[in-house]
Motif scaffolding. Structure first.
Motif, short mmCIF file in Angstrom:
data_model
loop_
_atom_site.label_atom_id
_atom_site.label_comp_id
_atom_site.label_asym_id
_atom_site.label_seq_id
_atom_site.Cartn_x
_atom_site.Cartn_y
_atom_site.Cartn_z
N PHE A 187 0.83 -1.20 0.00
CA PHE A 187 0.00 0.00 0.00
C PHE A 187 0.87 1.26 0.00
CE2 PHE A 187 -3.66 -2.43 2.16
CZ PHE A 187 -4.15 -2.81 0.91
N ALA A 188 1.96 1.22 0.77
CA ALA A 188 2.85 2.38 0.83
C ALA A 188 3.44 2.70 -0.54
CB ALA A 188 3.96 2.14 1.85
N LEU A 189 3.79 1.66 -1.28
CA LEU A 189 4.39 1.86 -2.60
C LEU A 189 3.36 2.27 -3.64
CD1 LEU A 189 6.94 1.60 -4.40
CD2 LEU A 189 6.29 -0.78 -4.78
N THR A 190 2.16 1.69 -3.56
CA THR A 190 1.15 1.91 -4.59
C THR A 190 0.38 3.21 -4.41
OG1 THR A 190 0.85 -0.50 -4.72
CG2 THR A 190 -0.82 0.86 -5.79
N PRO A 199 6.26 5.86 4.62
CA PRO A 199 6.54 4.99 5.78
C PRO A 199 7.96 4.43 5.71
CG PRO A 199 4.45 4.44 4.75
CD PRO A 199 5.16 5.35 3.81
N VAL A 200 8.39 3.85 6.82
CA VAL A 200 9.77 3.39 6.90
C VAL A 200 10.04 2.21 5.97
CG1 VAL A 200 9.40 1.76 8.81
CG2 VAL A 200 11.63 2.87 8.52
N TYR A 205 13.37 0.76 1.31
CA TYR A 205 13.44 0.36 -0.10
C TYR A 205 14.18 1.41 -0.92
CZ TYR A 205 11.74 -0.54 -4.85
OH TYR A 205 11.65 -0.75 -6.20
N GLN A 206 13.85 2.67 -0.72
CA GLN A 206 14.52 3.75 -1.45
C GLN A 206 15.94 3.96 -0.93
OE1 GLN A 206 11.74 6.97 -0.90
NE2 GLN A 206 10.39 6.27 -2.54
N PHE A 207 16.14 3.74 0.36
CA PHE A 207 17.45 3.92 0.98
C PHE A 207 18.45 2.91 0.43
CE2 PHE A 207 20.16 4.16 4.98
CZ PHE A 207 20.61 5.44 4.70
N ILE A 208 17.98 1.69 0.19
CA ILE A 208 18.86 0.66 -0.38
C ILE A 208 19.34 1.08 -1.76
CG2 ILE A 208 18.91 -1.70 -1.28
CD1 ILE A 208 17.12 -2.53 1.01
N GLY A 209 18.42 1.64 -2.54
CA GLY A 209 18.81 2.09 -3.88
C GLY A 209 19.82 3.21 -3.86
N ALA A 210 19.72 4.07 -2.86
CA ALA A 210 20.63 5.23 -2.78
C ALA A 210 21.95 4.89 -2.10
CB ALA A 210 19.94 6.38 -2.05
N HIS A 211 21.94 3.87 -1.23
CA HIS A 211 23.14 3.54 -0.45
C HIS A 211 23.43 2.04 -0.52
CE1 HIS A 211 21.65 7.31 1.28
NE2 HIS A 211 22.89 7.57 1.63
N VAL A 212 23.34 1.49 -1.72
CA VAL A 212 23.49 0.05 -1.84
C VAL A 212 24.88 -0.42 -1.45
CG1 VAL A 212 24.21 0.15 -4.26
CG2 VAL A 212 23.03 -1.88 -3.41
N SER A 213 25.89 0.46 -1.53
CA SER A 213 27.24 0.07 -1.14
C SER A 213 27.51 0.26 0.35
CB SER A 213 28.27 0.89 -1.95
OG SER A 213 28.12 2.27 -1.69
N ASP A 214 26.63 0.97 1.04
CA ASP A 214 26.79 1.23 2.47
C ASP A 214 25.73 0.46 3.24
OD1 ASP A 214 27.46 2.15 4.93
OD2 ASP A 214 26.88 4.23 4.60
N TRP A 215 25.96 -0.82 3.40
CA TRP A 215 24.96 -1.67 4.04
C TRP A 215 24.86 -1.43 5.53
CZ3 TRP A 215 21.18 -4.32 1.88
CH2 TRP A 215 21.28 -4.62 0.51
#
Length: 250
Positions: A187-190, A199-200, A205-215
């Motif tokens: 629901f949050a995405l759609t 929501p978190v 989900y968006q944070f992973i895309g922006a910081h995929v190298s900084d796990w």
């Protein structure tokens, strides 16, 4: 089962690291990742909390009277209604989300707190109705009738007699409604096309895309998102056990 949770916490305590190079045990633990996570995802955590609490309020406000009516009003076809309520949980979430988006676009509820609260409330509503009905069936009708003899109307008896007696079931239903809403992603995405109401789960989900190298920062965000649910489960565990078992004893 607990190892992924440990690995998540361990990676979060290791600054500027990747999953492949993370140590099994943090040798120099640091909270820098948590600081970065709070700076970037603090607003998303607050949004999730507001949406989840709102969903709990809507869910219980609808489920409690519905369950009481199904349990004590002798409605024709009440069993079919309960069965149909359970069937609704078999519908894939993405199907519901797509249908809701069309309706929300007409009602101007896209990218709104109210829209997301109503959508997330629907996740816990069937479960809450079934659980509360199973508990309220065990409440003797004589107790309600005695209150009405003393001058209470049916609504007053429901609020002052039935709801207090159903405390454990209400807490259990509310907790699961909170968890359903807190963990919602579909629901949050759609139902959101901007970052106004994020929501978190969508934030991670968006944070992973922006910081995929900084796990480390990603895992710190995941740890922070798990804390409210863990606290609630620990605090309310005795009510959960009583609420789930209470409906089976008549």
């Amino acid at each position: 089962m607990l190892f992924p949770v440990y690995w998540m916490l361990s990676t979060a305590l290791q600054p500027h690291t990747s999953i492949a190079s993370a140590d099994l045990v943090p040798t120099s633990p640091s909270f820098d990742n948590f600081t970065e996570a709070l700076d970037s995802q603090g607003g998303s955590l607050v949004t999730s909390l507001v949406v989840a609490l709102g969903a709990v309020a809507v869910c219980l406000a609808l489920a409690a009277p519905a369950a009481y009516g199904l349990a004590h009003f002798g409605l024709r076809g009440s069993r079919a209604i309960v069965f149909s309520t359970l069937i609704t949980q078999m519908v894939p979430g993405i199907v519901v989300a797509n249908a809701l988006y069309s309706a929300y676009a007409e009602l101007n509820l896209v990218n709104s707190y109210l829209g997301l609260i109503l959508a997330d409330a629907s996740l816990g509503l069937p479960f809450a109705i079934v659980l509360l009905r199973a508990f309220m069936v065990s409440i003797p009708t004589e107790v309600v009738e005695a209150a009405m003899v003393d001058g209470a109307n049916r609504f007053t008896a429901f609020v002052r007699i039935v709801l207090p007696m159903s405390r454990n079931a209400l807490i259990t239903s509310g907790l699961f409604a909170f968890l359903f809403a807190w963990a919602d992603f579909i629901f949050a995405l759609t139902l959101n096309t901007t970052d106004d109401v994020r929501p978190v789960t969508l934030g991670i989900y968006q944070f992973i895309g922006a910081h995929v190298s900084d796990w480390g920062a990603v895992m710190a965000t995941a740890v922070l998102s798990a804390i409210p649910a863990a606290i609630l489960l620990v605090v309310a565990q005795k009510y959960i056990a009583a609420g789930i078992a209470g409906g089976s004893v008549k």
